[in-house]
Design a protein around this motif. Structure first.
Motif, PDB file in Angstrom:
ATOM      1  N   ILE A 304       0.819  -1.217   0.000  1.00 13.23           N
ATOM      2  CA  ILE A 304       0.000   0.000   0.000  1.00 13.23           C
ATOM      3  C   ILE A 304       0.849   1.261   0.000  1.00 13.23           C
ATOM      4  O   ILE A 304       0.325   2.358   0.191  1.00 13.23           O
ATOM      5  CB  ILE A 304      -0.962   0.028   1.203  1.00 13.23           C
ATOM      6  CG1 ILE A 304      -0.193  -0.060   2.518  1.00 13.23           C
ATOM      7  CG2 ILE A 304      -1.992  -1.083   1.101  1.00 13.23           C
ATOM      8  CD1 ILE A 304      -1.049   0.199   3.735  1.00 13.23           C
ATOM      9  N   SER A 305       2.152   1.119  -0.207  1.00  7.97           N
ATOM     10  CA  SER A 305       2.987   2.301  -0.323  1.00  7.97           C
ATOM     11  C   SER A 305       2.902   2.830  -1.751  1.00  7.97           C
ATOM     12  O   SER A 305       2.125   2.347  -2.576  1.00  7.97           O
ATOM     13  CB  SER A 305       4.434   1.974   0.058  1.00  7.97           C
ATOM     14  OG  SER A 305       5.213   3.158   0.140  1.00  7.97           O
ATOM     15  N   CYS A 306       3.692   3.855  -2.041  1.00 13.16           N
ATOM     16  CA  CYS A 306       3.734   4.418  -3.385  1.00 13.16           C
ATOM     17  C   CYS A 306       5.104   5.048  -3.598  1.00 13.16           C
ATOM     18  O   CYS A 306       5.910   5.148  -2.657  1.00 13.16           O
ATOM     19  CB  CYS A 306       2.619   5.452  -3.591  1.00 13.16           C
ATOM     20  SG  CYS A 306       2.737   6.900  -2.528  1.00 13.16           S
ATOM     21  N   THR A 307       5.369   5.483  -4.801  1.00 11.97           N
ATOM     22  CA  THR A 307       6.678   6.037  -5.136  1.00 11.97           C
ATOM     23  C   THR A 307       7.062   7.181  -4.217  1.00 11.97           C
ATOM     24  O   THR A 307       8.203   7.267  -3.732  1.00 11.97           O
ATOM     25  CB  THR A 307       6.675   6.523  -6.598  1.00 11.97           C
ATOM     26  OG1 THR A 307       6.419   5.413  -7.457  1.00 11.97           O
ATOM     27  CG2 THR A 307       8.003   7.159  -6.967  1.00 11.97           C
ATOM     28  N   GLU A 308       6.113   8.074  -3.947  1.00 10.94           N
ATOM     29  CA  GLU A 308       6.412   9.255  -3.134  1.00 10.94           C
ATOM     30  C   GLU A 308       6.738   8.875  -1.691  1.00 10.94           C
ATOM     31  O   GLU A 308       7.675   9.423  -1.091  1.00 10.94           O
ATOM     32  CB  GLU A 308       5.229  10.225  -3.175  1.00 10.94           C
ATOM     33  CG  GLU A 308       4.999  10.853  -4.534  1.00 10.94           C
ATOM     34  CD  GLU A 308       4.155   9.986  -5.467  1.00 10.94           C
ATOM     35  OE1 GLU A 308       3.836  10.454  -6.578  1.00 10.94           O
ATOM     36  OE2 GLU A 308       3.805   8.833  -5.089  1.00 10.94           O
ATOM     37  N   LEU A 309       5.973   7.955  -1.110  1.00 12.57           N
ATOM     38  CA  LEU A 309       6.241   7.534   0.259  1.00 12.57           C
ATOM     39  C   LEU A 309       7.582   6.823   0.362  1.00 12.57           C
ATOM     40  O   LEU A 309       8.356   7.056   1.297  1.00 12.57           O
ATOM     41  CB  LEU A 309       5.119   6.617   0.753  1.00 12.57           C
ATOM     42  CG  LEU A 309       3.775   7.292   1.027  1.00 12.57           C
ATOM     43  CD1 LEU A 309       2.680   6.248   1.225  1.00 12.57           C
ATOM     44  CD2 LEU A 309       3.860   8.213   2.240  1.00 12.57           C
ATOM     45  N   ASP A 310       7.876   5.955  -0.599  1.00  9.72           N
ATOM     46  CA  ASP A 310       9.166   5.264  -0.594  1.00  9.72           C
ATOM     47  C   ASP A 310      10.316   6.255  -0.733  1.00  9.72           C
ATOM     48  O   ASP A 310      11.380   6.089  -0.124  1.00  9.72           O
ATOM     49  CB  ASP A 310       9.227   4.235  -1.717  1.00  9.72           C
ATOM     50  CG  ASP A 310       8.278   3.072  -1.507  1.00  9.72           C
ATOM     51  OD1 ASP A 310       7.822   2.875  -0.364  1.00  9.72           O
ATOM     52  OD2 ASP A 310       7.987   2.364  -2.483  1.00  9.72           O
TER      53      ASP A 310
END
Length: 378
Positions: A304-310
């Motif tokens: 449930i993460s995304c590029t921005e959070l990573d």
């Protein structure tokens, strides 16, 4: 104008009172709440504040400082979801009445500083401030945990978002300077001292500005997958799988996606316990790696993460942060970053540069300070 002055201008009379309820950051324990598990949120200084006056004619009039125009007028006996912000307020009135509580209407004006879509529980703040005001005005005598349950029912049934109980309980029950250890099965609570400033630490919140909505299908799919896992393993909820028994439990599951979901929930419950152990021992800096483990689990198992959070997490860690992870429902929203006060500016700058270099809109960064829960102001 103040919230009271704006209310008087809108409705032509003074409110009966003013109430406020905060958003929250979840330190650790993500997606465990609808699995009867453990969570550890704390309240933010960002709040939804409501000026409210009681009515007894079955009419609910709602206005937000963020929305231009006249108040929205609804009748309590014909309330239906509208896919607008008003659902979070009207849904609470519906839930109270559905539970048999004599709510006869209200005039409401709301002003909020909780960022929407940032994973910081802006919707729960709206629900809880409404519930607290109606509880006081109609002398319902409900306890904070009961209000949280009714707010959860409003969001689950009226709004249609399958959220757990954490957000509403955090908004209603957190206390200043503490994180709230909550057992979501029986709502047992323990306030854990969490004064980072005294130790030369800060917890940064990095709002990626990527918006999400819990009522979208992916959140519901994760919840359904957890329920499938629990049923396959013959337990009431994934909370009932002991960490020591995880490998054996995973071996009994054929579906790879369900195995990933189960692994996250069981290990995340253990991470909450580890954080409490470390905080109780005074080893606050050691919670950093546990936060980072939690992000890896949300990214790789719960997905449930995304590029921005990573990007936030990876950049913060490479710039000296003690730990970092996404917080909230996922698919956007915010990350939290544990830092030494001396390195906070450098980590913030590194994240901003990384976003700029990736062609992304600048994130919003602020320090999270454990703050009081919902309360009456006037």
């Amino acid at each position: 104008m103040t919230v009271t002055e704006t209310f008087s201008t809108l409705y032509g009379h003074a409110p009966d009172g003013v109430w406020t309820a905060p958003g929250r950051v979840n330190l650790i324990g993500e997606h465990t709440d609808y699995n009867d598990g453990f969570v550890m949120p704390f309240a933010l200084p960002h709040t939804a504040t409501a000026a409210v006056r009681r009515r007894d004619d079955g009419v609910l009039r709602l206005h937000s400082a963020d929305i231009d125009g006249a108040p929205v007028e609804l009748r309590l006996d014909t309330l239906t979801p509208s896919a607008r912000w008003t659902d979070y307020v009207a849904g609470v009135a519906w839930a109270l009445r559905d539970a048999g509580h004599p709510v006869g209407g209200a005039d409401v004006h709301i002003e909020s500083t909780v960022p929407t879509g940032a994973g910081l529980s802006s919707s729960a703040a709206l629900e809880v401030v409404t519930a607290l005001a109606l509880n006081d005005l109609y002398e319902l005598g409900l306890q904070r945990w009961q209000l949280a349950r009714l707010c959860q029912r409003a969001e689950n049934v009226f709004v249609g978002a399958p959220t757990g109980i954490m957000d509403q309980t955090a908004s209603a029950c957190c206390t200043d300077g503490h994180a709230l250890f909550l057992d979501t099965r029986d709502l047992a609570q323990r306030q854990i001292p969490f004064d980072l400033g005294a130790l030369g630490l800060q917890l940064l919140v990095v709002d990626t500005q990527v918006k999400h909505a819990h009522s979208d299908g992916e959140y519901g799919k994760r919840r359904a997958g957890c329920e499938t896992g629990a049923a396959s393993l013959g337990v009431t909820a994934l909370r009932d799988i002991a960490y020591e028994d995880l490998d054996a439990a995973l071996g009994r599951l054929d579906d790879a996606e369900v195995r990933r979901l189960v692994r996250h929930i069981v290990t995340e419950n253990r991470r909450v316990e580890r954080v409490i152990e470390l905080l109780s021992a005074g080893d606050v800096r050691a919670i950093g790696p546990v936060l980072t483990e939690g992000h890896a689990s949300l990214r790789d198992d719960f997905r449930i993460s995304c590029t921005e959070l990573d990007l936030v997490v990876d950049t913060a860690l490479s710039s000296g942060a003690l730990g970092a992870r996404m917080t909230g429902g996922g698919f956007g929203g915010s990350a939290i970053v544990l830092v030494e006060v001396s390195s906070a500016d450098g980590v913030t700058k590194a994240v901003e540069v990384a976003f700029d270099g990736a062609g992304l809109a600048a994130p919003r960064v602020f320090t999270a300070v454990p703050s009081p829960g919902a309360r009456r102001l006037a």
